[in-house]
Enzyme design. Structure first.
Site, PDB file in Angstrom:
ATOM      1  N   HIS A  64      40.216 106.701   2.622  1.00 53.98           N
ATOM      2  CA  HIS A  64      40.068 107.618   1.488  1.00 53.98           C
ATOM      3  C   HIS A  64      40.554 109.010   1.907  1.00 53.98           C
ATOM      4  O   HIS A  64      40.372 109.405   3.064  1.00 53.98           O
ATOM      5  CB  HIS A  64      38.592 107.731   1.080  1.00 53.98           C
ATOM      6  N   GLY A  65      41.129 109.736   0.958  1.00 52.93           N
ATOM      7  CA  GLY A  65      41.555 111.112   1.252  1.00 52.93           C
ATOM      8  C   GLY A  65      42.978 111.160   1.800  1.00 52.93           C
ATOM      9  O   GLY A  65      43.684 110.145   1.846  1.00 52.93           O
ATOM     10  N   ASP A 122      33.902 104.344 -10.178  1.00 45.11           N
ATOM     11  CA  ASP A 122      34.403 104.156  -8.820  1.00 45.11           C
ATOM     12  C   ASP A 122      33.228 104.324  -7.837  1.00 45.11           C
ATOM     13  O   ASP A 122      32.522 105.331  -7.885  1.00 45.11           O
ATOM     14  CB  ASP A 122      35.467 105.254  -8.586  1.00 45.11           C
ATOM     15  N   HIS A 123      33.008 103.351  -6.978  1.00 46.83           N
ATOM     16  CA  HIS A 123      31.935 103.428  -5.963  1.00 46.83           C
ATOM     17  C   HIS A 123      30.550 103.710  -6.547  1.00 46.83           C
ATOM     18  O   HIS A 123      29.836 104.591  -6.061  1.00 46.83           O
ATOM     19  CB  HIS A 123      32.257 104.488  -4.897  1.00 46.83           C
ATOM     20  N   SER A 126      46.311 106.899  -1.380  1.00 46.40           N
ATOM     21  CA  SER A 126      47.074 108.144  -1.221  1.00 46.40           C
ATOM     22  C   SER A 126      47.574 108.276   0.214  1.00 46.40           C
ATOM     23  O   SER A 126      46.879 107.921   1.161  1.00 46.40           O
ATOM     24  CB  SER A 126      46.190 109.357  -1.551  1.00 46.40           C
ATOM     25  N   HIS A 185      41.799 100.466  -1.999  1.00 45.02           N
ATOM     26  CA  HIS A 185      41.285 101.844  -2.086  1.00 45.02           C
ATOM     27  C   HIS A 185      42.045 102.721  -1.102  1.00 45.02           C
ATOM     28  O   HIS A 185      42.670 102.230  -0.172  1.00 45.02           O
ATOM     29  CB  HIS A 185      39.794 101.872  -1.737  1.00 45.02           C
ATOM     30  N   GLY A 186      41.948 104.029  -1.301  1.00 42.76           N
ATOM     31  CA  GLY A 186      42.577 104.941  -0.356  1.00 42.76           C
ATOM     32  C   GLY A 186      44.088 104.816  -0.357  1.00 42.76           C
ATOM     33  O   GLY A 186      44.733 104.845   0.697  1.00 42.76           O
ATOM     34  N   ASN A 203      44.034 102.419  -5.846  1.00 43.33           N
ATOM     35  CA  ASN A 203      43.325 103.667  -6.169  1.00 43.33           C
ATOM     36  C   ASN A 203      44.074 104.871  -5.617  1.00 43.33           C
ATOM     37  O   ASN A 203      44.391 104.929  -4.425  1.00 43.33           O
ATOM     38  CB  ASN A 203      41.928 103.637  -5.553  1.00 43.33           C
TER      39      ASN A 203
HETATM   40 ZN   LIG Z   1      37.364 104.099  -2.819  1.00 44.44          ZN
END
Ligand SMILES: [Zn+2]
Length: 300
Positions: free
Chosen positions: A178-179, A80-81, A211, A208-209, A230
């Protein structure tokens, strides 16, 4: 079984579901992801960020490769990344079946150049490559770093990027961060941007991100054409919330086998709920039926 991201997401695209990518950095989290996938007979992506690989060390990946490879459900082991050729080559050496090269902070032509170089090397050994275009925001609580704004992916740039790099999958910025989001902040995904990218790009798209976003928005994004979502903070926070609860009890002890089984169950519950949302519960059978795909087969 191990597959690369092409094999994983071609099936997802055909059957209209998405696959979750869950970050791991130690054995309890590996168990959480793999056992949730097996109990749901669902495919899953095991994601490892360079900072997570630095923490768990290269030899730990031998266990992850063996455990996932021996499972009846399909797994991708994905960096990832990845941020450099060095980190990508390290992942390939550790047995990853897929990598991401994130050069999205560079000007478009440099992002294309760097991503194309990674594609050239990785495709030689059957490892698939994810690129990123635009800037996924950051709430400042994740491993990816400090608070940043979202820069939406430009559909025309996406078309050029895919054509000139030969990437297998593309991470797009449509409003996620993210987060975990601070209290009172509700993200709003730009479905119009996603639709416009989808109209000009044929490869699987990545969110992505994932959550902390409302289930309805994730479900809508999957319906429009996201094939990989993700998830990291959502399931890890459930795991550690349970760990805090157990450790605060008198006499909770110090043996991992007294503390972690309930944490694994708490993490699994979140992952299983995400799998329902992505529509991939029971989908492992499609991969088994497809003649046990060998992940080191040629990429396009
Ligand atoms: Zn990411």
């Amino acid at each position: 079984m191990l597959v690369n991201m092409n094999q994983m997401l071609a099936m997802a695209k055909e059957k209209h579901f998405a696959v979750g990518a869950f970050n791991i950095s130690e054995s309890n989290l590996v168990r959480t992801v793999i056992e949730a996938a097996e109990e749901n007979d669902a495919p899953a992506i095991i994601a490892v960020h360079p900072t997570e690989l630095a923490y768990c060390k290269d030899d730990f990946m031998k266990y992850v490769v063996a455990r996932a490879g021996n499972s009846p459900v399909p797994f991708v082991i994905h960096m990832d990344h990845g941020d450099s050729i060095d980190s990508i080559m390290r992942a390939v050496h550790c047995g990853f079946t897929s990598v991401m090269i994130d050069a999205s902070h560079l000007p478009l032509h440099e992002n294309i150049e760097k991503t194309a170089e990674v594609v050239k090397y990785c495709h030689m050994v059957g490892v698939s490559v994810e690129g990123e275009l635009g800037t996924i925001g950051d709430t400042g609580t994740s491993i990816e770093g400090g608070m940043t704004e979202v820069l939406y992916t430009d559909p025309e740039d996406a078309k050029k990027f895919v054509a000139e790099t030969g990437v297998d999958t593309l991470a797009v910025a449509i409003g996620t961060c993210h987060g975990l989001y601070p209290k009172g902040v509700t993200p709003k995904l730009r479905m119009d941007v996603l639709e416009a990218i989808k109209a000009v790009v044929d490869i699987p798209l990545v969110l992505h991100g994932g959550s902390g976003n409302p289930d309805s928005e994730i479900a809508e994004a999957v319906k429009i054409g996201i094939q990989k979502v993700n998830i990291s903070s959502d399931y890890k926070s459930a795991f550690f919330l349970k760990a805090r609860e157990i450790l605060s009890q008198e006499g909770s002890g110090w043996d991992p086998n007294n503390i972690f089984p309930a944490c694994i169950d708490a993490g699994k519950a979140v992952i299983k709920q995400k799998m329902e949302l992505f529509g991939c519960v029971g989908a492992a059978k499609y991969y088994r039926d497809a003649n046990e795909p060998q992940w080191r087969q040629e990429l396009n």
